[in-house]
Design a protein around this motif. Sequence first.
Motif, PDB file in Angstrom:
ATOM      1  N   PRO A   1       8.405 -15.518  -6.530  1.00 25.91           N
ATOM      2  CA  PRO A   1       9.628 -16.285  -6.790  1.00 25.91           C
ATOM      3  C   PRO A   1       9.843 -17.430  -5.815  1.00 25.91           C
ATOM      4  O   PRO A   1      10.554 -18.392  -6.135  1.00 25.91           O
ATOM      5  CB  PRO A   1      10.736 -15.237  -6.651  1.00 25.91           C
ATOM      6  N   ALA A   2       9.242 -17.363  -4.628  1.00 24.27           N
ATOM      7  CA  ALA A   2       9.474 -18.393  -3.611  1.00 24.27           C
ATOM      8  C   ALA A   2       8.538 -19.588  -3.738  1.00 24.27           C
ATOM      9  O   ALA A   2       8.769 -20.621  -3.098  1.00 24.27           O
ATOM     10  CB  ALA A   2       9.340 -17.788  -2.212  1.00 24.27           C
ATOM     11  N   VAL A   3       7.473 -19.457  -4.523  1.00 24.01           N
ATOM     12  CA  VAL A   3       6.535 -20.575  -4.675  1.00 24.01           C
ATOM     13  C   VAL A   3       7.232 -21.722  -5.402  1.00 24.01           C
ATOM     14  O   VAL A   3       7.890 -21.506  -6.422  1.00 24.01           O
ATOM     15  CB  VAL A   3       5.286 -20.126  -5.456  1.00 24.01           C
ATOM     16  N   PRO A   4       7.109 -22.957  -4.909  1.00 22.63           N
ATOM     17  CA  PRO A   4       7.762 -24.090  -5.583  1.00 22.63           C
ATOM     18  C   PRO A   4       7.291 -24.244  -7.020  1.00 22.63           C
ATOM     19  O   PRO A   4       6.105 -24.126  -7.321  1.00 22.63           O
ATOM     20  CB  PRO A   4       7.338 -25.296  -4.729  1.00 22.63           C
ATOM     21  N   ARG A   5       8.239 -24.498  -7.898  1.00 24.64           N
ATOM     22  CA  ARG A   5       7.948 -24.723  -9.313  1.00 24.64           C
ATOM     23  C   ARG A   5       7.925 -26.220  -9.599  1.00 24.64           C
ATOM     24  O   ARG A   5       8.422 -27.028  -8.830  1.00 24.64           O
ATOM     25  CB  ARG A   5       9.018 -24.087 -10.188  1.00 24.64           C
TER      26      ARG A   5
ATOM     27  N   GLY B   1       7.946 -11.688  -0.320  1.00 25.39           N
ATOM     28  CA  GLY B   1       8.215 -10.268  -0.177  1.00 25.39           C
ATOM     29  C   GLY B   1       7.068  -9.369  -0.570  1.00 25.39           C
ATOM     30  O   GLY B   1       7.274  -8.215  -0.960  1.00 25.39           O
ATOM     31  N   ILE B   2       5.839  -9.867  -0.476  1.00 26.23           N
ATOM     32  CA  ILE B   2       4.676  -9.073  -0.866  1.00 26.23           C
ATOM     33  C   ILE B   2       4.192  -8.259   0.324  1.00 26.23           C
ATOM     34  O   ILE B   2       3.848  -8.810   1.377  1.00 26.23           O
ATOM     35  CB  ILE B   2       3.551  -9.973  -1.416  1.00 26.23           C
ATOM     36  N   THR B   3       4.178  -6.955   0.170  1.00 28.96           N
ATOM     37  CA  THR B   3       3.755  -6.024   1.215  1.00 28.96           C
ATOM     38  C   THR B   3       2.738  -5.047   0.635  1.00 28.96           C
ATOM     39  O   THR B   3       2.356  -5.134  -0.542  1.00 28.96           O
ATOM     40  CB  THR B   3       4.956  -5.229   1.751  1.00 28.96           C
TER      41      THR B   3
ATOM     42  N   PRO C   1      -2.185  -6.378   2.132  1.00 27.27           N
ATOM     43  CA  PRO C   1      -2.650  -7.456   1.245  1.00 27.27           C
ATOM     44  C   PRO C   1      -3.558  -8.435   1.988  1.00 27.27           C
ATOM     45  O   PRO C   1      -3.250  -8.852   3.112  1.00 27.27           O
ATOM     46  CB  PRO C   1      -1.354  -8.128   0.804  1.00 27.27           C
ATOM     47  N   THR C   2      -4.669  -8.796   1.354  1.00 28.23           N
ATOM     48  CA  THR C   2      -5.580  -9.789   1.949  1.00 28.23           C
ATOM     49  C   THR C   2      -5.101 -11.215   1.722  1.00 28.23           C
ATOM     50  O   THR C   2      -5.636 -12.155   2.317  1.00 28.23           O
ATOM     51  CB  THR C   2      -6.988  -9.672   1.333  1.00 28.23           C
TER      52      THR C   2
ATOM     53  N   ALA D   1       3.395 -17.331   3.237  1.00 23.40           N
ATOM     54  CA  ALA D   1       3.674 -17.317   1.800  1.00 23.40           C
ATOM     55  C   ALA D   1       3.890 -15.893   1.295  1.00 23.40           C
ATOM     56  O   ALA D   1       4.784 -15.640   0.473  1.00 23.40           O
ATOM     57  CB  ALA D   1       2.534 -17.982   1.047  1.00 23.40           C
ATOM     58  N   LEU D   2       3.080 -14.954   1.766  1.00 24.55           N
ATOM     59  CA  LEU D   2       3.271 -13.556   1.379  1.00 24.55           C
ATOM     60  C   LEU D   2       4.647 -13.063   1.797  1.00 24.55           C
ATOM     61  O   LEU D   2       5.362 -12.406   1.017  1.00 24.55           O
ATOM     62  CB  LEU D   2       2.188 -12.680   1.998  1.00 24.55           C
ATOM     63  N   ALA D   3       5.043 -13.373   3.023  1.00 27.02           N
ATOM     64  CA  ALA D   3       6.333 -12.908   3.534  1.00 27.02           C
ATOM     65  C   ALA D   3       7.492 -13.513   2.747  1.00 27.02           C
ATOM     66  O   ALA D   3       8.465 -12.818   2.407  1.00 27.02           O
ATOM     67  CB  ALA D   3       6.458 -13.257   5.015  1.00 27.02           C
TER      68      ALA D   3
END
Length: 555
Positions: A214-218, A173-175, A195-196, A168-170
């Motif tokens: 932005p990638a999490v389903p809405r 784009g969370i780094t 990130p933990t 989910a982080l990838a």
Amino acid sequence: MSEPTLILRNARAITFDPARLRAGAVALAGDRILAVGGEEVAALATASTEVIDLGGATLIPGFNDAHAHMEREGLKRLRPSLAGARGVGDILERVRAAAAQTPPGQWIVTMPIGTPPFFFDGAATLAEGQPPDRHELDRAAPDHPVYIPGLFGNWGKPPGHSVLNSRALALNGITAATVPTCSGVEILKDANGEPTGVIVERNSRPTVEFDLLPAVPRFGFAERLEGVRLSQRLYNAQGTTSVYEGHGSAPETISVYRRLWELGELTVRVGLVVSPSWADIAEARRAMRDWLAHARGAGLGDPWLRLSGVHIAYGGDPAVACCARANLPDTGWSGFVEQALTPADFREACLLAAEHDLRLHTIVSDKLHEVVPVLEAVNERHRLAGRRWVIEHIGRARLADLEALKRLDVLVTTIPTYFLWKGGAAYLEEPDGGDLVVPHAHLLRLGIPTAIATDNIPYDPFFTLWTVCNRRERTSGRVIGPDQRLDAETALRLFTVAGAALTFDEGWKGPLRPGFAADLAVLSEDPTAIDPDRLRDLRCRLTVAGGRIVHREGL
């Protein structure tokens, strides 16, 4: 006289009709009340009439939740619950169970950690004192991106803890280098600066999804449609037959209600207010002039769906509003569009609304004293009397400002659970003991039209009734403004018939009166005859909306 389709007899009816305040029977003909009275009403039954003996149960007009956020409640049932989880192991087991039923690669999105409906306990009460991290979620669901959202702050109290696994982080784009745009959001990192998977949010209305995910389903249109279908059943089961959404509804939310109206599936009468997506005053001016004619004055609609007026925020965070607009049509849990207006822009927007005959709705909290001068300035150019502008969410007030609302002929809706019970700790040390916090008795003494509402925290009207009549803060049990407590019958009136004025419907909806809408509820006990402490234990046994039984339990 028409033949009755349904008769409720052997009742203890509280009608709120000055012509007959109490009754023993009510007869309905289609979607209207045919007769109200005693056993002579029961005698009107024909062979085709359904007759229900209430056994002395209390009958009232259906609840009209004047600030309902009904679009939210059903959505909570569409995601796996983590309620009852006592430790990280419990959460991981539920994630594993969801992974076993979800095709590889597809998202697993749960409800927040904690106990609904408030989620006050959250991650802090897990045995470990903290939520799982990315690596623990990776082991539970190695083939799926996983997202556990933080709480929606309006339900409970921040902070909220969102958790994502490595996939989910990838995908988002969370780094280690990611920095949130919105304040109040913190990406937790390990000893190596990575990130933990845990993101802490301290905002009441979460921005993390708009800002970072932005990638999490809405929630899409189909989910929101099903959510309102579920919500209606839940609200009907509490005796609610009408709602008003004064905080405003985004275009997607309005579209959902319009679709249910087209399908003939509404079992709750819905009053909507536009939640605009304009970015500045120039755009607001064009929208009011060119695109909102349908929302002017009393608006457009029928007895089941009406759209009238516009919600204009006082204040707000520009960064949050910008992120929210960029994510439209998604609005997260809120159902409305986040706004941010400076005092000067708010004044200009109010003047524009008056010019174009758009009813203002605005939330004031503790800033009524800042909003009243704006209303007075508008009134100098465009007389407000008769326009039914609405002030919402009054927290702390001043008597002079309440008197101004009376002079301006403004309506008020209050959210007692939000300010008195859930957030009452902020008012425990008021010099006047809280006498001007959610000041119901003052509002009524001044003759200001007032309706009360749940704000979906929770959607149970009996909890709100209990709050209005007791005014106890949740952590200390202390009473805030004891002289502002209302008796149960007065509170019921504010929660049933008073809200009809918000939709210009007081001529046909509200009291149990012949010719009026057949919207009513049967309660487990008489609210006016029990200890106020027991009001939150009341239950609804039967709900009738538009002459149709939409909820029935034990009758």
